[in-house]
Design a protein around this motif. Sequence first.
Motif, PDB file in Angstrom:
ATOM      1  N   LYS A  39     -14.450  -7.497  -4.153  1.00  0.00           N
ATOM      2  CA  LYS A  39     -15.149  -7.503  -5.443  1.00  0.00           C
ATOM      3  C   LYS A  39     -14.565  -8.553  -6.381  1.00  0.00           C
ATOM      4  N   LEU A  40     -13.269  -8.803  -6.267  1.00  0.00           N
ATOM      5  CA  LEU A  40     -12.620  -9.818  -7.104  1.00  0.00           C
ATOM      6  C   LEU A  40     -13.293 -11.174  -6.926  1.00  0.00           C
ATOM      7  N   LYS A  41     -13.788 -11.453  -5.716  1.00  0.00           N
ATOM      8  CA  LYS A  41     -14.480 -12.711  -5.421  1.00  0.00           C
ATOM      9  C   LYS A  41     -15.999 -12.589  -5.544  1.00  0.00           C
ATOM     10  N   GLY A  42     -16.488 -11.410  -5.944  1.00  0.00           N
ATOM     11  CA  GLY A  42     -17.932 -11.222  -6.111  1.00  0.00           C
ATOM     12  C   GLY A  42     -18.704 -11.217  -4.802  1.00  0.00           C
ATOM     13  N   LEU A  43     -18.039 -10.910  -3.704  1.00  0.00           N
ATOM     14  CA  LEU A  43     -18.699 -10.981  -2.395  1.00  0.00           C
ATOM     15  C   LEU A  43     -19.736  -9.884  -2.190  1.00  0.00           C
ATOM     16  N   GLN A  44     -19.667  -8.822  -2.983  1.00  0.00           N
ATOM     17  CA  GLN A  44     -20.638  -7.734  -2.858  1.00  0.00           C
ATOM     18  C   GLN A  44     -22.019  -8.145  -3.355  1.00  0.00           C
ATOM     19  N   THR A  45     -22.128  -9.291  -4.023  1.00  0.00           N
ATOM     20  CA  THR A  45     -23.423  -9.746  -4.550  1.00  0.00           C
ATOM     21  C   THR A  45     -24.196 -10.595  -3.541  1.00  0.00           C
ATOM     22  N   ILE A 105       0.837  -1.200   0.000  1.00  0.00           N
ATOM     23  CA  ILE A 105       0.000   0.000   0.000  1.00  0.00           C
ATOM     24  C   ILE A 105       0.874   1.253   0.000  1.00  0.00           C
ATOM     25  N   GLY A 106       0.592   2.142  -0.963  1.00  0.00           N
ATOM     26  CA  GLY A 106       1.339   3.392  -1.074  1.00  0.00           C
ATOM     27  C   GLY A 106       2.705   3.253  -1.706  1.00  0.00           C
ATOM     28  N   THR A 107       3.068   2.071  -2.182  1.00  0.00           N
ATOM     29  CA  THR A 107       4.397   1.866  -2.775  1.00  0.00           C
ATOM     30  C   THR A 107       4.388   1.987  -4.292  1.00  0.00           C
ATOM     31  N   GLY A 108       3.192   1.958  -4.882  1.00  0.00           N
ATOM     32  CA  GLY A 108       3.098   1.971  -6.340  1.00  0.00           C
ATOM     33  C   GLY A 108       3.283   0.602  -6.962  1.00  0.00           C
ATOM     34  N   ARG A 109       3.491  -0.423  -6.111  1.00  0.00           N
ATOM     35  CA  ARG A 109       3.693  -1.779  -6.632  1.00  0.00           C
ATOM     36  C   ARG A 109       2.363  -2.549  -6.673  1.00  0.00           C
ATOM     37  N   LYS A 110       2.352  -3.609  -7.471  1.00  0.00           N
ATOM     38  CA  LYS A 110       1.213  -4.510  -7.557  1.00  0.00           C
ATOM     39  C   LYS A 110       1.519  -5.799  -6.796  1.00  0.00           C
ATOM     40  N   THR A 111       0.489  -6.590  -6.531  1.00  0.00           N
ATOM     41  CA  THR A 111       0.688  -7.851  -5.822  1.00  0.00           C
ATOM     42  C   THR A 111       1.498  -8.818  -6.671  1.00  0.00           C
ATOM     43  N   ARG A 112       2.347  -9.600  -6.000  1.00  0.00           N
ATOM     44  CA  ARG A 112       3.124 -10.639  -6.676  1.00  0.00           C
ATOM     45  C   ARG A 112       2.558 -12.030  -6.374  1.00  0.00           C
ATOM     46  N   LEU A 113       2.095 -12.200  -5.133  1.00  0.00           N
ATOM     47  CA  LEU A 113       1.515 -13.474  -4.739  1.00  0.00           C
ATOM     48  C   LEU A 113       0.096 -13.592  -5.287  1.00  0.00           C
ATOM     49  N   GLU A 114      -0.520 -14.755  -5.069  1.00  0.00           N
ATOM     50  CA  GLU A 114      -1.905 -14.979  -5.513  1.00  0.00           C
ATOM     51  C   GLU A 114      -2.863 -14.087  -4.722  1.00  0.00           C
ATOM     52  N   PRO A 115      -3.711 -13.307  -5.371  1.00  0.00           N
ATOM     53  CA  PRO A 115      -3.826 -13.071  -6.814  1.00  0.00           C
ATOM     54  C   PRO A 115      -2.792 -12.032  -7.277  1.00  0.00           C
ATOM     55  N   PRO A 116      -2.091 -12.291  -8.356  1.00  0.00           N
ATOM     56  CA  PRO A 116      -1.037 -11.377  -8.810  1.00  0.00           C
ATOM     57  C   PRO A 116      -1.588 -10.180  -9.585  1.00  0.00           C
ATOM     58  N   ASN A 117      -0.774  -9.141  -9.660  1.00  0.00           N
ATOM     59  CA  ASN A 117      -1.055  -7.960 -10.507  1.00  0.00           C
ATOM     60  C   ASN A 117      -2.293  -7.178 -10.089  1.00  0.00           C
ATOM     61  N   GLY A 150      -3.691  -3.906  -8.022  1.00  0.00           N
ATOM     62  CA  GLY A 150      -3.179  -2.633  -7.557  1.00  0.00           C
ATOM     63  C   GLY A 150      -2.576  -1.829  -8.688  1.00  0.00           C
ATOM     64  N   PRO A 151      -1.777  -0.808  -8.347  1.00  0.00           N
ATOM     65  CA  PRO A 151      -1.368  -0.407  -6.989  1.00  0.00           C
ATOM     66  C   PRO A 151      -2.512   0.254  -6.217  1.00  0.00           C
ATOM     67  N   PHE A 152      -2.347   0.323  -4.882  1.00  0.00           N
ATOM     68  CA  PHE A 152      -3.372   0.871  -4.013  1.00  0.00           C
ATOM     69  C   PHE A 152      -2.785   1.975  -3.144  1.00  0.00           C
ATOM     70  N   THR A 153      -3.602   2.996  -2.899  1.00  0.00           N
ATOM     71  CA  THR A 153      -3.145   4.105  -2.060  1.00  0.00           C
ATOM     72  C   THR A 153      -3.633   3.982  -0.620  1.00  0.00           C
ATOM     73  N   SER A 154      -4.605   3.090  -0.372  1.00  0.00           N
ATOM     74  CA  SER A 154      -5.118   2.916   0.988  1.00  0.00           C
ATOM     75  C   SER A 154      -5.528   1.466   1.195  1.00  0.00           C
ATOM     76  N   TRP A 155      -5.596   1.054   2.465  1.00  0.00           N
ATOM     77  CA  TRP A 155      -6.034  -0.306   2.777  1.00  0.00           C
ATOM     78  C   TRP A 155      -7.469  -0.502   2.335  1.00  0.00           C
ATOM     79  N   GLU A 156      -8.321   0.507   2.532  1.00  0.00           N
ATOM     80  CA  GLU A 156      -9.738   0.394   2.171  1.00  0.00           C
ATOM     81  C   GLU A 156      -9.910   0.166   0.661  1.00  0.00           C
ATOM     82  N   GLU A 157      -9.143   0.881  -0.128  1.00  0.00           N
ATOM     83  CA  GLU A 157      -9.202   0.705  -1.591  1.00  0.00           C
ATOM     84  C   GLU A 157      -8.818  -0.722  -1.962  1.00  0.00           C
ATOM     85  N   ALA A 158      -7.780  -1.242  -1.344  1.00  0.00           N
ATOM     86  CA  ALA A 158      -7.335  -2.605  -1.622  1.00  0.00           C
ATOM     87  C   ALA A 158      -8.378  -3.620  -1.166  1.00  0.00           C
ATOM     88  N   ALA A 159      -9.012  -3.372  -0.009  1.00  0.00           N
ATOM     89  CA  ALA A 159     -10.011  -4.301   0.516  1.00  0.00           C
ATOM     90  C   ALA A 159     -11.210  -4.404  -0.421  1.00  0.00           C
TER      91      ALA A 159
END
Length: 270
Positions: free
Chosen positions: A107-113, A79-91, A93-102
Amino acid sequence: MAAPTFDQLRPRYTRFWADMKVTGASVLDAAGAKLIRSKARYEKVGKQLGIPWWFIAILHHRESSGDFKGVLHNGEHIIGTGRKTRLEPPNRGPFTSWEEAAVDALKLKGLQTIREWSVERVCYEAERFNGFGYFWKGVPSAYLWSYSNIYLGGKYVADGVWDGNARDQQVGVMPLLKRMMALDPSIKFGRFTPGSGSPEVVATVVVVGTGGAVATQQATQPETSWGTVVAIAFITIAFAVVGVVLVRKWRGREQPPVVAPPETTTQEPL
């Protein structure tokens, strides 16, 4: 290989929750208290998506021990580094806050439905979030059941790397949730919608597990489908029409003729 469905696993989750006895209660309570203190941050994301804050919290503890430097996806400190995830799930981000990443991870898992959050649904979505690797190995998931009698051992020591002799030292999400429910009575299963932080709970159900073990869980009003709404409306209109017809028939029925009483005459005495 197709993932198991919710209906396939639901009886298993019901039984496990009823049979579960937590171990290491002091560790679980310390972890639960830490997450409860951060309730406002979890609620901010949960209300936006209609997901229980405590579900997000238990995933966060499993992924990064509740450290807000770690993204919800996998705990990486990006968070805040400008990098993307390397581990599963990869790529991601990048994210500026924990909330944005959460929000992205959920949503990646469709849990909002999902609206109905029963204990079985919580188990299924937590296991799906982590992956069904334990299921394919034929053992209860450490991600869910570590720190309870349900967990039998075995662990993925890295992504895709299984060790049947290893024992998970992390807290499982379901024993953690059970202790959090004791610490914070407002935590309940139920129906959640965006903008609401509390479930619509209408009943308490007793769940019987193996050997007569008993647990309770809250049940919610089932979601009403449009088909049900239309059917109810149709029946209501039909009854109204029948009522109108009956009233009109009653008002227009033939009335018996009114017969005047016979005239009486009075004779004067002679």
